[in-house]
Write an enzyme that holds these catalytic residues in place. Structure first.
Site, PDB file in Angstrom:
ATOM      1  CG  ASN A 110      -4.074  -3.194 -10.358  1.00  0.00           C
ATOM      2  OD1 ASN A 110      -2.721  -2.761  -9.217  1.00  0.00           O
ATOM      3  ND2 ASN A 110      -3.342  -1.271 -10.681  1.00  0.00           N
ATOM      4  CB  CYS A 131      -3.964   2.626  -7.338  1.00  0.00           C
ATOM      5  SG  CYS A 131      -3.087   2.473  -6.591  1.00  0.00           S
ATOM      6  CB  ALA A 146      -0.753   0.136   1.601  1.00  0.00           C
ATOM      7  CB  ILE A 147       3.147   2.130  -2.341  1.00  0.00           C
ATOM      8  CG1 ILE A 147       3.847   1.238  -2.561  1.00  0.00           C
ATOM      9  CG2 ILE A 147       4.404   3.811  -2.172  1.00  0.00           C
ATOM     10  CD1 ILE A 147       4.763   0.619  -1.415  1.00  0.00           C
ATOM     11  N   GLY A 151       2.181 -11.562  -6.329  1.00  0.00           N
ATOM     12  CA  GLY A 151       3.305 -12.536  -6.616  1.00  0.00           C
ATOM     13  C   GLY A 151       2.438 -13.387  -7.269  1.00  0.00           C
ATOM     14  CG  ASN A 161       0.785   3.467 -14.220  1.00  0.00           C
ATOM     15  OD1 ASN A 161       0.105   4.234 -13.632  1.00  0.00           O
ATOM     16  ND2 ASN A 161       0.425   1.945 -14.359  1.00  0.00           N
ATOM     17  CG  ASN A 208      -2.360   2.758 -11.730  1.00  0.00           C
ATOM     18  OD1 ASN A 208      -4.077   1.998 -11.766  1.00  0.00           O
ATOM     19  ND2 ASN A 208      -2.332   2.897 -11.152  1.00  0.00           N
TER      20      ASN A 208
END
Lengths: 305, 265
Positions: free
Chosen positions: A193, A131, A72-73, A218, A101, A128
């Site tokens: 995403n 997100c 959660a950047i 991942g 992006n 994007n």
């Protein structure tokens, strides 16, 4: 046999091979220069760029999960002007197509960012719409067909670069969003995403992430991503960039056989900075072993039944 | 900044759940500065997935030895805790910015909490060779005696050494931060160097600011890439926004970190 032809074309952009970085996992490229020859890549996809600087979410921002991670950047980035001034020149120097992006809080914000990125060195835009870590932002667009279509059309109008729409898996039917993006004029689609996830510290009874929820990426999500590429490839006649947990050439081939023209490596860049080089080599090796002259011959070559 | 293979020569259980890895890795031994870290891949597979960052505890260029201190707290470190001599580790590193040199005569105070001792042992070791007359004082705190991991290695590199435990099982009873203000008052160090839990570092930073003694802290945070790309290890900066532990850190001037946003008021 001669070396297999790994080159592909995405929305009119020629790539020397189908392997690129997934947005948000490769910074602005130069972070990885000490570990990987960037010039071998098919393309570099940057971390999301917004109109104004974004500071991002409070820590902790990442958490490992089984065969994956939550992040959660919060779209931390220096803003489009600083990107163009400080990041783009070095990226251009690499000599491979740069796909930027973009994200925003409104259609107007996306449009302004897209307009500003109509500069030399930007090969394509990736929109994007998905997100998961910024409320009422990309995700808001990416789960709604009308909004996805409207946003796509606006960005296509704003900039003469090819527009790739990045789809969210956090929807009931990804093919309906894919169709909406196609109807809006998207030149290509990228998927998937991250999946919205959550992890809890049971000792402290608190979420592990400062943002409470985060995006799961991942190898853990790969089967979901392959299934979604398979569905979208059958529903929409647009080139697809497939991604979700690709760690090696075999994983990349799953996406290609399911219908992806190109693939992006994401979280595995963190684990193995040279992962993309291994994927490229592995694709060439696979083609040789199977007598495949062109990697494009494998796109959608899945046999069912 | 590079990558290297390290071979585990000896895994020593130095306290319950704490392991000192003696590895052979000449490149990292040669290149490491005190306070830097390596990003270690636990195995070849994808579970556990991410690399683990470890501060270098000692680097010996002459022998090629690199020592890493590991506390078994989760899947990755619990797997490391079972590794036998001969295990090969894929490392990125050394990474990040290490400790800055002290002003003046190297009259310094080191404040360690638990496994936070690792980069301070390397610092103390380095100060002894880099300065003609170093005077290194250390405060080492932990919950119990067992948490004062590698204290003999630490104490051997310090002129004065004080242990503090919460349960009084070793040294003075209390928190390491309780001992800090009196120690600063007494010895007026040129620099305080601290590594330990965030809550400890926040108190150390506050006491040093109050006493007008410069302070450097080494911070720990969950990390993705380790090379500045993912922005996963961000911590709040006094200047606004965030700084990356992997790239701007792990060593920061204590005044660079917004401790109220980091650990709460």
């Amino acid at each position: 046999m001669s070396a297999p032809d790994l080159s592909v074309e995405i929305a009119g952009v020629r790539l020397q091979n189908p392997v690129m970085s997934a947005s948000g996992t490769f910074g602005y490229g130069m972070e990885y220069e000490p570990y990987l020859d960037l010039s071998i890549l098919g393309a570099i996809v940057t971390k999301a760029v917004t109109l104004e600087e974004r500071l991002g979410n409070p820590p902790p921002r990442v958490r490992e999960t089984p065969a994956g991670m939550l992040n959660a950047i919060g779209l931390q980035n220096p803003g489009v002007e600083v990107f163009i001034r400080d990041k783009l020149p070095a990226l251009r120097g690499v000599g491979v197509p740069v796909i930027v992006n973009i994200s925003g809080r409104s259609v107007e914000e996306f449009v302004r960012v897209a307009q500003m990125l109509c500069v030399d060195g930007v090969a394509a835009l990736e929109v994007n719409v998905s997100c998961p870590n910024v409320q009422e932002e990309g995700m808001y667009f990416g789960v709604d067909c009308d909004l996805t279509g409207r946003l796509t059309a606006a960005v296509v109008d704003a900039c003469d670069r090819p527009v790739i729409v990045k789809l969210s898996p956090n929807v009931t039917d990804i093919t309906s969003i894919a169709r909406a993006a196609a109807e809006g004029g998207a030149h290509a689609l990228s998927l998937i995403n991250t999946l919205v996830g959550m992890s809890i510290d049971t000792e402290r009874r608190r979420p592990h992430l400062g943002n409470v929820t985060g995006g799961l990426s991942g190898p853990a999500i790969r089967p979901i991503a392959v299934r979604m590429v398979h569905e979208v490839a059958r529903a929409v006649d647009l080139p697809i960039i497939g991604m979700g947990g690709i760690a090696n050439a075999r994983d990349a081939l799953e996406f290609i056989l399911a219908g992806a023209t190109a693939v992006a490596v994401g979280t595995m860049n963190f684990v193995e900075p040279s992962a993309m080089a291994a994927v490229i080599d592995g694709l060439a090796d696979h083609c040789r072993r199977h007598g495949v002259a062109r990697i494009t011959d494998l796109v959608g070559a899945l046999q069912v039944g | 900044m590079a990558r290297a293979l390290a071979t585990l020569m000896l895994r020593e259980e130095v306290a319950p759940g704490h392991y000192l890895l003696h590895t052979d890795c000449p490149e990292v031994a040669e290149a490491s500065a005190p306070g830097q870290f390596v990003h270690l891949r636990v195995g070849d597979g994808t579970d556990p997935l991410l690399r683990r960052p470890f501060s270098v505890m000692l680097a010996q260029p002459a022998t090629g030895e690199v020592q890493l201190l590991v506390r078994a707290v989760g899947r990755g470190t619990e797997i490391i805790a079972t590794h036998q001599a001969g295990t090969r580790y894929d490392l990125l590193g050394p990474l990040g910015n290490g400790w800055g040199a002290p002003a003046g005569e190297a009259n310094v105070l080191l404040v360690a909490g638990g496994v936070g001792v690792a980069p301070l042992i390397f610092l103390a070791d380095h100060l002894r060779s880099a300065h003609p007359r170093p005077y290194v004082r250390a405060l080492f705190g932990g919950g119990t005696q067992d948490a004062l991991v590698c204290w003999t290695e630490f104490a051997a590199r310090c002129e004065e050494f004080t242990a503090v435990t919460e349960d009084g099982s070793a040294g003075d009873q209390g928190l390491v931060t309780d001992a800090l203000a009196p120690e600063i008052e007494r010895s007026r160090p040129d620099m305080v160097y601290a590594c330990g839990p965030d809550a400890m570092l926040a108190v150390v930073a506050g006491i040093c600011a109050q006493a007008e003694v410069p302070c450097q802290v080494s911070m720990e945070q969950w990390m993705g890439c380790g090379v500045g790309a993912c922005l996963g290890c961000a911590v709040p900066a006094t200047a606004g926004g965030y700084v990356r532990v992997c790239t701007e850190g792990p060593v920061f001037g204590a005044e660079e970190i917004d401790w109220e946003r980091m650990v709460g008021p």
